[in-house]
Every structure is written in C-alpha cells, then in structure tokens.
Design an enzyme around this catalytic site. Structure first.
Site, PDB file in Angstrom:
ATOM      1  N   HIS A  12       0.856  -1.196   0.000  1.00 51.37           N
ATOM      2  CA  HIS A  12       0.000   0.000   0.000  1.00 51.37           C
ATOM      3  C   HIS A  12       0.888   1.241   0.000  1.00 51.37           C
ATOM      4  O   HIS A  12       1.284   1.744   1.046  1.00 51.37           O
ATOM      5  CB  HIS A  12      -0.915  -0.009   1.224  1.00 51.37           C
ATOM      6  CG  HIS A  12      -2.024   0.993   1.151  1.00 51.37           C
ATOM      7  ND1 HIS A  12      -3.357   0.635   1.120  1.00 51.37           N
ATOM      8  CD2 HIS A  12      -2.011   2.346   1.081  1.00 51.37           C
ATOM      9  CE1 HIS A  12      -4.107   1.728   1.056  1.00 51.37           C
ATOM     10  NE2 HIS A  12      -3.304   2.779   1.029  1.00 51.37           N
ATOM     11  N   GLY A 170      -9.572   7.832  -1.694  1.00 49.75           N
ATOM     12  CA  GLY A 170     -10.058   9.187  -1.440  1.00 49.75           C
ATOM     13  C   GLY A 170     -10.882   9.248  -0.170  1.00 49.75           C
ATOM     14  O   GLY A 170     -10.917   8.306   0.620  1.00 49.75           O
ATOM     15  N   GLU A 200     -10.855   3.147   6.974  1.00 48.37           N
ATOM     16  CA  GLU A 200      -9.751   4.049   7.323  1.00 48.37           C
ATOM     17  C   GLU A 200     -10.239   5.100   8.315  1.00 48.37           C
ATOM     18  O   GLU A 200      -9.505   5.523   9.204  1.00 48.37           O
ATOM     19  CB  GLU A 200      -9.194   4.710   6.063  1.00 48.37           C
ATOM     20  CG  GLU A 200      -8.008   5.620   6.322  1.00 48.37           C
ATOM     21  CD  GLU A 200      -7.410   6.198   5.047  1.00 48.37           C
ATOM     22  OE1 GLU A 200      -6.348   6.847   5.145  1.00 48.37           O
ATOM     23  OE2 GLU A 200      -7.999   6.009   3.953  1.00 48.37           O
ATOM     24  N   ASP A 278       1.816   3.813   3.121  1.00 47.94           N
ATOM     25  CA  ASP A 278       0.749   4.632   2.549  1.00 47.94           C
ATOM     26  C   ASP A 278       1.336   5.710   1.648  1.00 47.94           C
ATOM     27  O   ASP A 278       1.221   5.648   0.434  1.00 47.94           O
ATOM     28  CB  ASP A 278      -0.131   5.246   3.636  1.00 47.94           C
ATOM     29  CG  ASP A 278      -1.500   5.684   3.126  1.00 47.94           C
ATOM     30  OD1 ASP A 278      -1.837   5.361   1.976  1.00 47.94           O
ATOM     31  OD2 ASP A 278      -2.231   6.337   3.878  1.00 47.94           O
TER      32      ASP A 278
END
EC number: 3.5.4.4
Length: 332
Positions: A12, A170, A200, A278
């Site tokens: 990720h 997003g 998230e 991330d």
C-alpha cells in the site's frame, strides 16, 4: 533484529504521496510552477503533513502539488523509478504502487500514456535494483462511476503487463460501497484483482460491504473493523489481508499514537496484516522506520516479522513464481 536488512513487502504505497522533495523542486522549476519558495524546507512543508493535521481530508490536501508536477510522461517515469529505488535501498523486495491515472491528463496525456510511463519507470528500476513491482490503478470516490469504467477499459490492456489490481480511494463516507457493485464486477471479470480503501475512518461496516459486494481480496487500512463485529469476523474467516499504515492513521487522527493502533492485536488474533507506508513523503516515513516503530511499541519478535512477511507475500497480486522466490528471502 536488524530491520533494515530484513526483506520487506509493501502493498500500500501511493505514487503521488511518495515524491522526493528534491525531485518536486526540480520538476516545479522545469514546469514553470510558481511556488512561494523553492527552498527545500519550504517545499517540504507543501508535501509533508504537519502536526496540525486534523483529518483524512486535511491529509489529502498534500497531494495538490504532486498532481501539478506529474502531468508529463517523463515526470511519471522518473518518480516511479525513484520510488522503486528508495524502496530497494531498505530491502523492499516487492512493492505494489498505486496511483489514479485520471489525475494525470491535464496536459494532453492519454490514460494509456500515463500507465505506460509509470510501468516504464518500474521496469527500469528492476534492471538496476533487487526489487520487483506492479501497479494498482486507483479510482477516486469523488469522481463519477463512469470514470471507473474508463479506468477499467484502458487498464485491462495492461493486466499481466504491469497492472495487477484496481482500488477505490479518497475521502471515505459511510455506506459508499453499494453504487460500485456492478463496475467492480466488471473489473473482476476483466482480470483485475481488487483492493479497496475502507475502514480508514470510523466505518467498520464499509469493510464488510467492500468484501461482500465488491469482492475485495485486500482492504486498504481496515483500521475500524473493531467497531463492527461482523466485519471483524468476516475479515478473519475469509483471510482478507489488511494493508495497515499506522503512521498515516496517526497523521489523519484515526488513532492518536502507535500504542492505540490495533495492528498488533489483529496480528495476534490471526487476522492477516501487511505493514506499509501509505505515503512515504506525506507521512515522512519509510517502511523500515514503520517497522521500527511497531517493533518498539509492541516488541514484535522475528517470528512475528516472518509471519507478517509471509502473509504479505501470499496477499500480493504478483505471479505464483515470484511469490515462491519472495518466500525464500525470509527463510533463515
């Protein structure tokens, strides 16, 4: 444990959130983009999150400058190469880089050219360094459903040629999943593997819906499955891997500190977790540092590390042949 020298798998990692500051300065000058200052520290402030960040939305504002800089094929190729280079220097053996092709069309590139440019950078880096990489194509939830069809239509031509999966990313709203059911069915039928940003922010049910309705094999973050028992049990029973990024979650105020992050609890309860960055630049962290923070906080030992590594290999979207090679890297 010498964490720097241990092999790593990153599943990720956003391309536009992992741009070197010095590269951003060079590209801004090259593209004639006016900044208040081109000094390193000032440009870094535009790219790296501050302690005052209060939410995921605030965090996402750090992507404004990279979006302007990455509108030419040579720029995309360069940052893809540099991300692979940076990862290889900390012994990342395999990385799946994700980005949204539709964000890079402002200066006339086609989606085909955008995807080709990033793949070119990845393949070039593979020639120089002991690392392999593939691409995940992200679609943004604030864009239309039609835009997802566009990404699938072009991206399917690169399945097996550098592209492995599709993603929704997003800002995350509760119950966002259902409208994407048909388009993700088409994605799967077109050969895409599926990973979805979900849980998230505070909505564990989104994780359940992403798995059941969209066919998600992996979940980006999945932090908040603890507040939805059905989601928690589903992730555990199906062996869905959570791509967990603690520093990013702290930055976006999903949790306040490492001690509050559930990654170790999930790991010990036999939920499959992968540790990733991330956004290396936005969160100002690399994968070794992320592992060091988790190690210091939860005192993970080599057996923990090995289990996370092997789970990550299995959860990756690379070929079975490459998976077998990656497994050998950790057999000590």
């Amino acid at each position: 444990m010498n964490l720097l020298n241990l092999p790593k798998i990153e599943l990720h990692c956003h391309l536009d959130g992992s741009l070197r500051v010095e590269t951003a300065i060079e590209l801004a000058k090259k593209e004639g983009i006016k900044l208040h200052s081109y000094e390193y520290d000032k440009v870094k402030e535009l790219l790296v999150i501050s302690k005052e960040c209060n939410s995921l939305e605030d965090y996402l504002n750090r992507f404004a400058l990279p979006a302007k800089l990455l509108q030419r094929p040579e720029n995309l190729e360069r940052v893809a190469f540099e991300l692979m280079e940076d990862a290889s220097k900390e012994n990342v053996k395999y990385i799946e880089i994700r980005f949204a092709p539709l964000l890079h069309l402002e200066k006339g590139m086609t989606q085909k050219e955008v995807i080709e440019s990033v793949i070119k950078g990845i393949r070039k880096a593979e020639e120089f360094y002991d690392i392999k990489g593939n691409l995940i194509l992200s679609c943004l939830r604030h864009h239309s459903i039609d835009s997802v069809y566009e990404v699938i239509e072009e991206g399917k031509n690169f399945i097996g040629k550098g592209v492995v999966a599709i993603d929704l990313a997003g800002g995350e709203l509760e119950g966002f999943v259902k409208p994407y059911k048909e388009v993700m069915k088409l994605a799967r039928e077109s050969g895409f593997r599926v990973t979805i940003h979900a849980g998230e922010t505070g909505y564990g049910k989104n994780v359940r819906d992403a798995i059941e309705l969209l066919g998600a094999e992996r979940i980006g973050h999945g932090l908040f499955i603890f507040n939805d028992e059905e989601a928690y049990n589903l992730v555990k029973e199906k062996g869905v891997t959570l791509e967990m990024c603690p520093k990013s979650n702290i930055d976006t105020k999903g949790v306040n500190k490492y001690e509050e992050h559930p990654i170790y609890k999930y790991h010990k309860d036999n939920i499959r977790v992968n540790l990733s960055t991330d956004n290396r630049t936005v969160s100002n962290i690399n994968l070794t540092e992320e592992f060091e923070n988790v190690h210091k906080t939860f005192n993970i030992d080599f057996e923990d590390y090995k289990k996370i590594y092997l789970n990550s290999v299995e959860a990756s979207f690379c070929s079975e042949e490459l998976k077998e090679k990656l497994k050998l890297s950790i057999i000590i």
